[in-house]
Scaffold this motif. Structure first.
Motif, PDB file in Angstrom:
ATOM      1  N   TYR A 171       0.829  -1.202   0.000  1.00 26.86           N
ATOM      2  CA  TYR A 171       0.000   0.000   0.000  1.00 26.86           C
ATOM      3  C   TYR A 171       0.869   1.259   0.000  1.00 26.86           C
ATOM      4  CZ  TYR A 171      -4.176  -2.748   0.901  1.00 26.86           C
ATOM      5  OH  TYR A 171      -5.214  -3.637   0.781  1.00 26.86           O
ATOM      6  N   PRO A 172       0.530   2.235  -0.847  1.00 25.22           N
ATOM      7  CA  PRO A 172       1.274   3.494  -0.837  1.00 25.22           C
ATOM      8  C   PRO A 172       0.958   4.277   0.434  1.00 25.22           C
ATOM      9  CG  PRO A 172      -0.632   3.668  -2.287  1.00 25.22           C
ATOM     10  CD  PRO A 172      -0.566   2.239  -1.837  1.00 25.22           C
ATOM     11  N   CYS A 173       1.991   4.732   1.102  1.00 27.72           N
ATOM     12  CA  CYS A 173       1.802   5.424   2.381  1.00 27.72           C
ATOM     13  C   CYS A 173       2.529   6.757   2.396  1.00 27.72           C
ATOM     14  CB  CYS A 173       2.325   4.560   3.533  1.00 27.72           C
ATOM     15  SG  CYS A 173       1.431   3.014   3.771  1.00 27.72           S
ATOM     16  N   ARG A 174       1.992   7.687   3.152  1.00 27.88           N
ATOM     17  CA  ARG A 174       2.587   9.007   3.321  1.00 27.88           C
ATOM     18  C   ARG A 174       2.981   9.195   4.780  1.00 27.88           C
ATOM     19  NH1 ARG A 174      -0.499  14.855   2.395  1.00 27.88           N
ATOM     20  NH2 ARG A 174       1.285  16.191   2.917  1.00 27.88           N
ATOM     21  N   ARG A 175       4.059   9.911   4.994  1.00 24.66           N
ATOM     22  CA  ARG A 175       4.571  10.118   6.350  1.00 24.66           C
ATOM     23  C   ARG A 175       3.928  11.320   7.037  1.00 24.66           C
ATOM     24  NH1 ARG A 175      10.916  10.827   8.323  1.00 24.66           N
ATOM     25  NH2 ARG A 175      10.444  11.848  10.327  1.00 24.66           N
ATOM     26  N   ALA A 176       3.709  11.154   8.340  1.00 26.52           N
ATOM     27  CA  ALA A 176       3.278  12.262   9.198  1.00 26.52           C
ATOM     28  C   ALA A 176       4.032  12.143  10.513  1.00 26.52           C
ATOM     29  CB  ALA A 176       1.777  12.223   9.444  1.00 26.52           C
ATOM     30  N   ASN A 177       4.430  13.270  11.076  1.00 25.58           N
ATOM     31  CA  ASN A 177       5.099  13.288  12.373  1.00 25.58           C
ATOM     32  C   ASN A 177       4.104  13.759  13.430  1.00 25.58           C
ATOM     33  OD1 ASN A 177       7.478  12.635  10.995  1.00 25.58           O
ATOM     34  ND2 ASN A 177       8.002  14.800  10.725  1.00 25.58           N
ATOM     35  N   GLY A 178       4.147  13.127  14.594  1.00 23.03           N
ATOM     36  CA  GLY A 178       3.153  13.460  15.612  1.00 23.03           C
ATOM     37  C   GLY A 178       3.739  13.637  16.996  1.00 23.03           C
ATOM     38  N   ILE A 179       2.949  14.278  17.866  1.00 23.56           N
ATOM     39  CA  ILE A 179       3.285  14.450  19.272  1.00 23.56           C
ATOM     40  C   ILE A 179       2.077  14.009  20.104  1.00 23.56           C
ATOM     41  CG2 ILE A 179       3.803  16.070  21.130  1.00 23.56           C
ATOM     42  CD1 ILE A 179       6.155  15.747  19.352  1.00 23.56           C
ATOM     43  N   ILE A 180       2.326  13.122  21.056  1.00 22.55           N
ATOM     44  CA  ILE A 180       1.289  12.662  21.964  1.00 22.55           C
ATOM     45  C   ILE A 180       1.803  12.820  23.400  1.00 22.55           C
ATOM     46  CG2 ILE A 180       2.053  10.241  21.973  1.00 22.55           C
ATOM     47  CD1 ILE A 180      -0.892   9.405  22.042  1.00 22.55           C
ATOM     48  N   LEU A 181       0.895  12.985  24.346  1.00 21.56           N
ATOM     49  CA  LEU A 181       1.253  13.194  25.749  1.00 21.56           C
ATOM     50  C   LEU A 181       2.189  14.388  25.902  1.00 21.56           C
ATOM     51  CD1 LEU A 181       1.873   9.479  26.872  1.00 21.56           C
ATOM     52  CD2 LEU A 181      -0.238  10.821  27.038  1.00 21.56           C
ATOM     53  N   ASP A 182       2.021  15.379  25.027  1.00 20.82           N
ATOM     54  CA  ASP A 182       2.757  16.650  25.068  1.00 20.82           C
ATOM     55  C   ASP A 182       4.224  16.555  24.646  1.00 20.82           C
ATOM     56  OD1 ASP A 182       0.523  18.097  25.946  1.00 20.82           O
ATOM     57  OD2 ASP A 182       0.950  17.609  28.037  1.00 20.82           O
ATOM     58  N   SER A 183       4.842  15.369  24.765  1.00 14.02           N
ATOM     59  CA  SER A 183       6.282  15.313  24.500  1.00 14.02           C
ATOM     60  C   SER A 183       6.769  14.066  23.771  1.00 14.02           C
ATOM     61  CB  SER A 183       7.054  15.432  25.819  1.00 14.02           C
ATOM     62  OG  SER A 183       6.726  14.349  26.677  1.00 14.02           O
ATOM     63  N   VAL A 184       5.913  13.061  23.597  1.00 12.98           N
ATOM     64  CA  VAL A 184       6.350  11.824  22.947  1.00 12.98           C
ATOM     65  C   VAL A 184       6.258  11.993  21.430  1.00 12.98           C
ATOM     66  CG1 VAL A 184       5.965   9.354  22.691  1.00 12.98           C
ATOM     67  CG2 VAL A 184       5.593  10.446  24.907  1.00 12.98           C
ATOM     68  N   TYR A 185       7.413  11.930  20.780  1.00 10.14           N
ATOM     69  CA  TYR A 185       7.506  12.136  19.335  1.00 10.14           C
ATOM     70  C   TYR A 185       7.296  10.821  18.603  1.00 10.14           C
ATOM     71  CZ  TYR A 185       9.799  12.973  14.800  1.00 10.14           C
ATOM     72  OH  TYR A 185      10.100  13.060  13.466  1.00 10.14           O
ATOM     73  N   MET A 186       6.563  10.866  17.502  1.00 10.47           N
ATOM     74  CA  MET A 186       6.304   9.659  16.720  1.00 10.47           C
ATOM     75  C   MET A 186       6.375   9.946  15.228  1.00 10.47           C
ATOM     76  SD  MET A 186       2.192   9.250  17.248  1.00 10.47           S
ATOM     77  CE  MET A 186       2.292   9.622  18.978  1.00 10.47           C
ATOM     78  N   VAL A 187       6.679   8.900  14.478  1.00  3.37           N
ATOM     79  CA  VAL A 187       6.709   8.958  13.021  1.00  3.37           C
ATOM     80  C   VAL A 187       5.737   7.899  12.508  1.00  3.37           C
ATOM     81  CG1 VAL A 187       8.079   8.646  10.935  1.00  3.37           C
ATOM     82  CG2 VAL A 187       9.092   9.749  12.947  1.00  3.37           C
ATOM     83  N   ALA A 188       4.789   8.301  11.686  1.00  7.04           N
ATOM     84  CA  ALA A 188       3.781   7.370  11.176  1.00  7.04           C
ATOM     85  C   ALA A 188       3.731   7.403   9.660  1.00  7.04           C
ATOM     86  CB  ALA A 188       2.410   7.713  11.748  1.00  7.04           C
ATOM     87  N   PHE A 189       3.405   6.258   9.074  1.00  9.16           N
ATOM     88  CA  PHE A 189       3.109   6.175   7.648  1.00  9.16           C
ATOM     89  C   PHE A 189       1.699   5.602   7.520  1.00  9.16           C
ATOM     90  CE2 PHE A 189       7.662   6.506   7.500  1.00  9.16           C
ATOM     91  CZ  PHE A 189       7.915   7.199   6.321  1.00  9.16           C
ATOM     92  N   TYR A 190       0.846   6.334   6.818  1.00  7.54           N
ATOM     93  CA  TYR A 190      -0.556   5.939   6.700  1.00  7.54           C
ATOM     94  C   TYR A 190      -0.947   5.843   5.230  1.00  7.54           C
ATOM     95  CZ  TYR A 190      -1.640  10.718   5.296  1.00  7.54           C
ATOM     96  OH  TYR A 190      -1.685  11.903   4.607  1.00  7.54           O
ATOM     97  N   THR A 191      -2.000   5.083   4.963  1.00  2.00           N
ATOM     98  CA  THR A 191      -2.496   4.958   3.594  1.00  2.00           C
ATOM     99  C   THR A 191      -3.954   5.396   3.515  1.00  2.00           C
ATOM    100  OG1 THR A 191      -2.896   3.449   1.724  1.00  2.00           O
ATOM    101  CG2 THR A 191      -3.119   2.519   3.942  1.00  2.00           C
ATOM    102  N   ASP A 192      -4.267   6.236   2.543  1.00  2.00           N
ATOM    103  CA  ASP A 192      -5.659   6.639   2.356  1.00  2.00           C
ATOM    104  C   ASP A 192      -6.446   5.601   1.560  1.00  2.00           C
ATOM    105  OD1 ASP A 192      -4.637   6.992  -0.183  1.00  2.00           O
ATOM    106  OD2 ASP A 192      -4.961   9.164  -0.254  1.00  2.00           O
ATOM    107  N   LYS A 193      -5.771   4.516   1.172  1.00  2.00           N
ATOM    108  CA  LYS A 193      -6.467   3.417   0.493  1.00  2.00           C
ATOM    109  C   LYS A 193      -7.259   2.576   1.486  1.00  2.00           C
ATOM    110  CE  LYS A 193      -4.874   4.622  -3.476  1.00  2.00           C
ATOM    111  NZ  LYS A 193      -4.275   5.903  -3.031  1.00  2.00           N
ATOM    112  N   ILE A 194      -6.982   2.784   2.766  1.00  4.79           N
ATOM    113  CA  ILE A 194      -7.819   2.230   3.835  1.00  4.79           C
ATOM    114  C   ILE A 194      -8.349   3.440   4.597  1.00  4.79           C
ATOM    115  CG2 ILE A 194      -7.947   0.662   5.818  1.00  4.79           C
ATOM    116  CD1 ILE A 194      -5.487  -0.759   4.787  1.00  4.79           C
TER     117      ILE A 194
END
Length: 257
Positions: free
Chosen positions: A153-176
């Motif tokens: 599945y083709p995925c695009r990257r997004a960077n996120g912050i949760i709990l004010d300080s926990v950094y995350m890197v995600a790849f998601y697909t709009d095909k789902i």
């Protein structure tokens, strides 16, 4: 030459159109994830100048007996905007001098209703079982132009912050087109197929995606356990680890993710 160029352009357009028609948007199915934990890095973070005389030899012995990466499997069953995250198999602690940190475990069974923003998760907190019932947590996302293919599945990257300080890197697909993901992670315009918490040395990646018709009664909240909300869970953990601020912070972060 002009006719040849025109023919090639038409062929490309037809092939692209055919490919687009063959793309199926999945709204119901099962995703298998693999969670990978860098145990060496996590243990190394706990070694300080104050304890290194005792901990360093123990760590070297640990490395002789255990692999660097711990791998755990789980499934995410989804239908429209409801998801159910379930660990696969029994998760047992590795017998060693170092206790398995909370972040390296995978005990939660988590249900999310993305329409109502309801989140229900069955959690083991030391020897007690709690049924966390609250709204989904807020995650601040920032989109990037990076793309990659995950499980076909083709995925695009997004960077996120949760709990004010926990950094995350995600790849998601709009095909789902379901705004879900492993554990409690959510909030993107498509399913999260890969997610990493770089500073926590933990990641999830989809290894299998099944396009199947899931019945509504297959996605139900977990049961059994003391009902609690996020505030209650935080207060409970603080009362247990009140004499160890570092342990409190580490365990709290892991239990809230």
């Amino acid at each position: 030459m002009k006719k040849l160029i025109l023919s090639i352009c038409i062929l490309i357009i037809v092939n692209c159109s055919t490919y687009a028609q063959n793309i199926r948007f999945i709204r119901s199915g099962i995703i298998t994830y693999q969670k990978t934990v860098n145990m060496y890095a996590i243990i190394q973070r706990g070694i300080t100048k104050e304890n290194e005389t005792f901990f360093k030899p123990a760590f070297e012995a640990y490395k002789q007996q255990h692999p660097q990466f711990k791998e755990l499997k789980s499934t995410l069953t989804f239908r429209n905007n409801k998801t159910l995250f379930t660990p696969i198999g029994n998760v047992t602690s590795i017998m060693s001098f170092f206790n398995d940190p909370q972040i390296s475990m995978q005990n939660n069974v988590s249900y999310t209703d993305l329409d109502t923003k309801q989140f229900i998760s069955k959690k083991k907190v030391f020897d007690d079982i709690y049924l966390l019932n609250d709204r989904v947590q807020n995650i601040k996302w920032k989109f990037t132009d990076e793309v990659r293919d995950i499980a076909g599945y083709p995925c695009r990257r997004a960077n996120g912050i949760i709990l004010d300080s926990v950094y995350m890197v995600a790849f998601y697909t709009d095909k789902i087109p379901v705004s879900g993901g492993p554990e409690s992670f959510h909030g993107l315009p498509g399913m999260i197929l890969q997610l990493a918490l770089p500073h926590e040395n933990v990641s999830w990646i989809a290894t299998k995606i099944e396009d199947v018709n899931i019945q509504p009664d297959s996605i139900l909240p977990p049961k059994d356990g003391t009902i609690i909300n996020y505030k209650g869970l935080i207060d409970k953990l603080k009362s247990i680890t009140k004499d160890d601020a570092k342990s409190e912070s580490t365990n709290l972060k892991a239990l809230l993710l």
